[in-house]
Design a protein around this motif. Sequence first.
Motif, PDB file in Angstrom:
ATOM      1  N   ALA A  46     103.731 -82.918 -99.236  1.00  0.00           N
ATOM      2  CA  ALA A  46     104.757 -83.567-100.052  1.00  0.00           C
ATOM      3  C   ALA A  46     104.777 -82.938-101.430  1.00  0.00           C
ATOM      4  O   ALA A  46     103.736 -82.556-101.963  1.00  0.00           O
ATOM      5  CB  ALA A  46     104.477 -85.059-100.154  1.00  0.00           C
ATOM      6  N   ALA A  48     106.032 -83.778-105.223  1.00  0.00           N
ATOM      7  CA  ALA A  48     106.537 -84.849-106.074  1.00  0.00           C
ATOM      8  C   ALA A  48     106.725 -84.309-107.484  1.00  0.00           C
ATOM      9  O   ALA A  48     106.304 -83.191-107.796  1.00  0.00           O
ATOM     10  CB  ALA A  48     105.570 -86.019-106.070  1.00  0.00           C
ATOM     11  N   GLU A 192     113.944 -85.909 -99.980  1.00  0.00           N
ATOM     12  CA  GLU A 192     114.033 -87.354-100.241  1.00  0.00           C
ATOM     13  C   GLU A 192     114.588 -88.101 -99.038  1.00  0.00           C
ATOM     14  O   GLU A 192     115.507 -88.899 -99.172  1.00  0.00           O
ATOM     15  CB  GLU A 192     114.936 -87.603-101.456  1.00  0.00           C
ATOM     16  N   GLU A 224     109.673 -85.710-102.552  1.00  0.00           N
ATOM     17  CA  GLU A 224     109.638 -87.167-102.716  1.00  0.00           C
ATOM     18  C   GLU A 224     109.421 -87.464-104.195  1.00  0.00           C
ATOM     19  O   GLU A 224     108.494 -86.947-104.801  1.00  0.00           O
ATOM     20  CB  GLU A 224     108.479 -87.708-101.862  1.00  0.00           C
ATOM     21  N   ARG A 229     104.583 -93.277-102.336  1.00  0.00           N
ATOM     22  CA  ARG A 229     105.040 -93.123-100.953  1.00  0.00           C
ATOM     23  C   ARG A 229     104.624 -91.760-100.410  1.00  0.00           C
ATOM     24  O   ARG A 229     104.231 -91.623 -99.264  1.00  0.00           O
ATOM     25  CB  ARG A 229     106.560 -93.278-100.893  1.00  0.00           C
ATOM     26  N   ALA A 230     104.714 -90.754-101.283  1.00  0.00           N
ATOM     27  CA  ALA A 230     104.308 -89.404-100.878  1.00  0.00           C
ATOM     28  C   ALA A 230     102.837 -89.406-100.466  1.00  0.00           C
ATOM     29  O   ALA A 230     102.463 -88.780 -99.472  1.00  0.00           O
ATOM     30  CB  ALA A 230     104.542 -88.432-102.021  1.00  0.00           C
ATOM     31  N   LYS A 231     102.027 -90.160-101.209  1.00  0.00           N
ATOM     32  CA  LYS A 231     100.583 -90.205-100.912  1.00  0.00           C
ATOM     33  C   LYS A 231     100.316 -90.801 -99.539  1.00  0.00           C
ATOM     34  O   LYS A 231      99.416 -90.368 -98.826  1.00  0.00           O
ATOM     35  CB  LYS A 231      99.849 -91.020-101.984  1.00  0.00           C
ATOM     36  N   ALA A 234     101.551 -87.981 -96.714  1.00  0.00           N
ATOM     37  CA  ALA A 234     101.245 -86.556 -96.732  1.00  0.00           C
ATOM     38  C   ALA A 234      99.767 -86.253 -96.539  1.00  0.00           C
ATOM     39  O   ALA A 234      98.908 -87.051 -96.892  1.00  0.00           O
ATOM     40  CB  ALA A 234     101.720 -85.957 -98.039  1.00  0.00           C
ATOM     41  N   LEU A 237      99.370 -83.378-101.338  1.00  0.00           N
ATOM     42  CA  LEU A 237     100.415 -83.739-102.290  1.00  0.00           C
ATOM     43  C   LEU A 237     100.404 -82.743-103.436  1.00  0.00           C
ATOM     44  O   LEU A 237      99.380 -82.494-104.055  1.00  0.00           O
ATOM     45  CB  LEU A 237     100.183 -85.162-102.814  1.00  0.00           C
TER      46      LEU A 237
END
Lengths: 259, 293
Positions: A46, A48, A192, A224, A229-231, A234, A237
Amino acid sequence: MREDNVVAKVIGKPIVKLIDVEIGYKNGETLVKIPDLEIFPGEIVAIAGPSGVGKTTLLRTIAGLVRSISGTVEVCGRVVPHRPKRGKLGYIPQKLGLVRHASVMHNVMLGANAGQKKEIIHRNKYIQMFSNSVLSLFPSTKAKRKSRDAIEKMRLTDKIGEPIRRLSGGQQRRVATARTLAQEPALILADEFLSELDDETMETVLRGVVTYVKNNNAALLVVEHDVSRAKTMADRLLVIDDGRINPFITEVTMIEVKV
Amino acid sequence: MITLKSKFISLSLILIMFSFSILNGMVDDWGRLSGGIENLFIFFGESLWPPDWSVLEPQNYPVCTTYPLFDFTCSTAWIGMTETIKIAFVSTIFGSIISLPISILAARNLSSLSLSYFARIVLAAARSLPSIIWAIFFVILVGFGPFSGVLAMTIYTVGYLGKLQYEAIEGMNNVPLESARSMGLSKIEIATGVVIPEMANSLISQMIFMFEYNVRHGTVIGIVGAGGIGYYINLYLKFLQYDKVISYLIIIFIVVLIIDFLSISARSYFNEEGDISKPSWWDLFIPKMKRVE
């Protein structure tokens, strides 16, 4: 930290490989510098960072839609601007890119068709290109079955003949995901793709994509803006920061964050 | 202070005065204008009015071979008008079939620079001559009759419709094209799978508009012998039977009005959002204002 993570995941060659890549606009203004990034099969990565920092541009560069300013971008064994083999790359843009006046099935079939190999070999390059293109207009039963499966996975079977413009935002997002799943790519780029979804839909989309990636040894690179949410989804990250997150940094960099 | 409004007024005045000065250079005697109005009344009263509606009655020539339900279907007006509509219909269908692949080649977002320039030159060449000049050309090549009319109108349709189509295609949303390209779909697949379904509404609406346009222009090409009602107009003009000519013109006016209305109603089914808004008869005279979104 990163070494451990990679060692645990490495199965074969990297699907995406970026070396000393500078990404930015056509006028030469650099957004992000990426010294080294490798994504391996089975991995979910991911990206971010705050808005306008260049996350989408990075994704578009890997998709071959924008040229990088400098450096080498290698996707599925081919160096950009050479495109990966037909159907190897699945791209879910933030605006989805669906054919609005066509049905759900038509849209998903586009993906399934892209995933089908149809190769007529001919010594003349143009005859080969043309005959393959014409042949690709006729979808196989296998492609149809794949499309139906993907639509079912996204729980859209009752909407199969409905034109896209009559669907809600969440349903459209599921169609875009089904299109990519039917394509069965080696690399999925998603921009996204979970934003503006209710919990239940998000669960369906996320489960569908993650299961596919893990079962088929594909890779997923997702942009993302929501770090938490990414954490959750994924394996790795990466955060692109231009000083808005960490005020002490001086140039735009990508940092790996422990998940 | 010079406001935008005063700038606009002074610019308009300059343009009007400039046009009058050009007109003055072309007109040698303004006195002819007063005679002109007098002539119009004489011409209208003695030659044009009342219209001779015998054009709606069966004629000895063309010979009526079938036994029609209504007598007037054997009249020159009916035969000429239906021929004009037939020419317009056939040339719109063939013209749009030919123009669609050319316009896909001409769209800059779908094909390479050199290919698109080539396709644009082809379309511009077809469009540069009005259909009546093409009609003269084809009358020389294949002889009198509706066939040369169909060929002429088809070529003009290719040029005109092709331009409308490639401009519409170039204006389409880029995201579906990008995602199709990154999936690795071929150009033919992108054209048939993404562009044509996405643009279908505007392509159909343009086709209907083109049919309406071809009916209007099809009345003219008969004058050079390429079939349709224009042939009879030309015939009676030569015999100085202006009362018959005016009845043809009234018939053309009514038919064009009906086709205009049908075209607007049909196109309302194919507008961008696909929802239906039926026009009223008034829309023919006072067009509806477009809703700004």
